[in-house]
Design an enzyme around this catalytic site. Structure first.
Site, mmCIF file in Angstrom:
data_model
loop_
_atom_site.group_PDB
_atom_site.id
_atom_site.type_symbol
_atom_site.label_atom_id
_atom_site.label_comp_id
_atom_site.label_asym_id
_atom_site.label_seq_id
_atom_site.Cartn_x
_atom_site.Cartn_y
_atom_site.Cartn_z
ATOM 1 N N ASN A 61 -6.141 5.924 -2.152
ATOM 2 C CA ASN A 61 -5.640 6.561 -0.927
ATOM 3 C C ASN A 61 -5.193 8.001 -1.153
ATOM 4 O OD1 ASN A 61 -6.270 4.508 0.795
ATOM 5 N ND2 ASN A 61 -4.338 3.438 0.484
ATOM 6 N N HIS A 111 -2.639 -3.699 -6.628
ATOM 7 C CA HIS A 111 -3.050 -3.326 -5.265
ATOM 8 C C HIS A 111 -4.545 -3.537 -5.072
ATOM 9 C CE1 HIS A 111 -3.881 -0.122 -2.076
ATOM 10 N NE2 HIS A 111 -3.095 -0.993 -1.487
ATOM 11 N N GLU A 121 -5.800 -1.740 -8.322
ATOM 12 C CA GLU A 121 -5.015 -0.647 -8.905
ATOM 13 C C GLU A 121 -3.706 -1.227 -9.444
ATOM 14 O OE1 GLU A 121 -5.991 3.305 -6.662
ATOM 15 O OE2 GLU A 121 -5.622 1.784 -5.141
ATOM 16 N N SER A 167 0.815 -1.214 0.000
ATOM 17 C CA SER A 167 0.000 0.000 0.000
ATOM 18 C C SER A 167 0.849 1.264 0.000
ATOM 19 C CB SER A 167 -0.898 0.035 1.244
ATOM 20 O OG SER A 167 -1.841 -0.983 1.173
HETATM 21 P P1 NAD Z 1 -0.905 -9.430 7.469
HETATM 22 O O1 NAD Z 1 -0.001 -9.085 8.573
HETATM 23 O O2 NAD Z 1 -2.339 -9.724 7.749
HETATM 24 O O3 NAD Z 1 -0.325 -10.728 6.699
HETATM 25 C C1 NAD Z 1 1.015 -10.869 6.341
HETATM 26 C C2 NAD Z 1 1.305 -12.351 6.115
HETATM 27 O O4 NAD Z 1 2.604 -12.469 5.566
HETATM 28 C C3 NAD Z 1 1.261 -13.194 7.383
HETATM 29 O O5 NAD Z 1 0.484 -14.363 7.134
HETATM 30 C C4 NAD Z 1 2.727 -13.547 7.620
HETATM 31 O O6 NAD Z 1 2.903 -14.832 8.233
HETATM 32 C C5 NAD Z 1 3.242 -13.578 6.205
HETATM 33 N N1 NAD Z 1 4.698 -13.424 6.091
HETATM 34 C C6 NAD Z 1 5.565 -12.814 6.911
HETATM 35 N N2 NAD Z 1 6.817 -12.891 6.414
HETATM 36 C C7 NAD Z 1 6.713 -13.561 5.250
HETATM 37 C C8 NAD Z 1 7.642 -13.971 4.271
HETATM 38 N N3 NAD Z 1 8.937 -13.690 4.373
HETATM 39 N N4 NAD Z 1 7.180 -14.679 3.209
HETATM 40 C C9 NAD Z 1 5.865 -14.961 3.089
HETATM 41 N N5 NAD Z 1 4.941 -14.596 3.977
HETATM 42 C C10 NAD Z 1 5.368 -13.912 5.046
HETATM 43 O O7 NAD Z 1 -0.758 -8.258 6.392
HETATM 44 P P2 NAD Z 1 -1.859 -7.668 5.364
HETATM 45 O O8 NAD Z 1 -2.709 -6.686 6.051
HETATM 46 O O9 NAD Z 1 -2.463 -8.801 4.616
HETATM 47 O O10 NAD Z 1 -0.904 -6.818 4.404
HETATM 48 C C11 NAD Z 1 -0.054 -7.454 3.496
HETATM 49 C C12 NAD Z 1 0.301 -6.490 2.375
HETATM 50 O O11 NAD Z 1 -0.910 -6.060 1.755
HETATM 51 C C13 NAD Z 1 1.021 -5.219 2.844
HETATM 52 O O12 NAD Z 1 1.977 -4.886 1.881
HETATM 53 C C14 NAD Z 1 -0.091 -4.177 2.877
HETATM 54 O O13 NAD Z 1 0.395 -2.881 2.598
HETATM 55 C C15 NAD Z 1 -0.982 -4.647 1.750
HETATM 56 N N6 NAD Z 1 -2.386 -4.218 1.853
HETATM 57 C C16 NAD Z 1 -3.092 -4.394 3.015
HETATM 58 C C17 NAD Z 1 -4.414 -3.982 3.082
HETATM 59 C C18 NAD Z 1 -5.233 -4.160 4.340
HETATM 60 O O14 NAD Z 1 -6.331 -3.573 4.432
HETATM 61 N N7 NAD Z 1 -4.807 -4.959 5.296
HETATM 62 C C19 NAD Z 1 -5.020 -3.403 1.947
HETATM 63 C C20 NAD Z 1 -4.287 -3.275 0.763
HETATM 64 C C21 NAD Z 1 -2.959 -3.692 0.729
#
Ligand code: NAD
Length: 285
Positions: free
Chosen positions: A195, A144, A156, A123
């Site tokens: 955003n 995204h 996106e 993000s």
């Molecule tokens: P999260 O913390 O819920 O999940 C992250 C996952 O990655 C976990 O399951 C963790 O075990 C795993 N992980 C950690 N290290 C790792 C590695 N080396 N290899 C593989 N997996 C690994 O995070 P999230 O909220 O799902 O966010 C993940 C990405 O998505 C971020 O870049 C965030 O910016 C983006 N994002 C999040 C949202 C949101 O609303 N949460 C929205 C859009 C984009």
């Protein structure tokens, strides 16, 4: 025309990764979901089971065995080499830590076949900041998604000057194929489209309420009547959950930090985190 993307690997099975993996499988892709160890994968299995129930309730097409079929197309693994060995597209959804992402991309770049496209769901990081770590910047871009992938269905798509236009187009087609509305960015922009609009909007609303100019409910009413939008900014705060805007504001300038403190003292510290906690700016049953 180049071949459609059908074999997808999602790195990270957290909030977003699990949703991206499930949606891709639901729409017919063969999906491998990768995470760091078997304990996390056990949690991922539960996430997929919950998503299956959510789809049954909220997605009109999730009938006649569609959810069961999605689950049969999903494989979980903690073996990165196996996960990427035949992927058309790898979508990274691991924690928002630049170095962790770079280390992961370096491994994927070495392990994946030449055909594999790599995308980040980050993000806040621009794809230019990550591209070199993949070893294949021409096959790298940002894809995204928004939380609640089955519902808020934009994707996106943002390349770097190095991204091959043919790769970009294939990812746009993939986004459509999995039921997303592709939003094409022509150049890199922190915050993408959504955003870039939403963050200043929520900031302006907090300024009005925290400054004592108007109550949150009246700010929302003004916005809804004035623009015809279905939701006002404080209704949106409640849906997002107050912690995420708080974290963004807390890392901003002095004025943003004051707004963050207002959110914390008046809402977050009182357990008013939004819809999920039953109360935020509004009460929910
Ligand atoms: P999260 O913390 O819920 O999940 C992250 C996952 O990655 C976990 O399951 C963790 O075990 C795993 N992980 C950690 N290290 C790792 C590695 N080396 N290899 C593989 N997996 C690994 O995070 P999230 O909220 O799902 O966010 C993940 C990405 O998505 C971020 O870049 C965030 O910016 C983006 N994002 C999040 C949202 C949101 O609303 N949460 C929205 C859009 C984009």
């Amino acid at each position: 025309m180049s071949a459609a993307i059908t074999k997808v690997t999602v790195l990270g099975t957290g909030v977003l990764g699990s949703q991206i993996a499930y949606q891709s499988a639901f729409k017919g892709c063969t999906v491998t979901a990768y995470d760091i160890n078997d304990d996390v994968l056990a949690t991922a299995r539960k996430r997929f089971a919950t998503l299956s129930e959510t789809y049954a309730r909220e997605v009109p097409d999730a009938k006649d065995g569609a959810n069961e079929a999605a689950l049969t197309r999903l494989t979980l693994t903690s073996d990165l080499a196996a996960a990427v060995s035949d992927a058309d597209l790898v979508i990274e959804a691991i924690p928002e830590v630049a170095d962790l992402k770079r280390q992961t991309f370096q491994k994927v770049g070495e392990l994946a076949p030449a055909k594999t496209i790599i995308a980040t769901n980050s993000s806040t990081l621009l794809p230019s900041e990550l591209k070199d770590s993949t070893g294949r910047p021409d096959r790298f871009l940002a894809l995204h998604f928004a939380n609640r992938v089955w519902q808020l269905n934009t994707a996106e798509i943002m390349g770097t000057p190095d991204t091959d236009p043919a790769v970009y187009s294939r990812v746009v087609e993939f986004a459509k194929a999995i039921g997303m509305v592709p939003i094409e960015l022509h150049k890199e922009k922190a915050g993408y489209v959504l955003n870039s609009l939403l963050v200043p909007f929520l900031h302006a609303a907090a300024e009005l309420a925290a400054g004592g100019y108007a109550d949150p409910a009246d700010v929302d009413t003004t916005w809804r009547i004035g623009t015809g939008a279905p939701l006002g900014p404080f209704q949106i705060y409640d849906i997002i959950g107050l912690n995420t805007p708080y974290n963004i504001m807390a890392h901003g300038d002095a004025e943003s930090q004051q707004l963050a403190a207002w959110l914390k003292t008046n809402y977050i510290d009182k357990g008013k985190l939004g819809v999920e906690s039953g109360e935020g700016f509004y009460k929910y049953t």
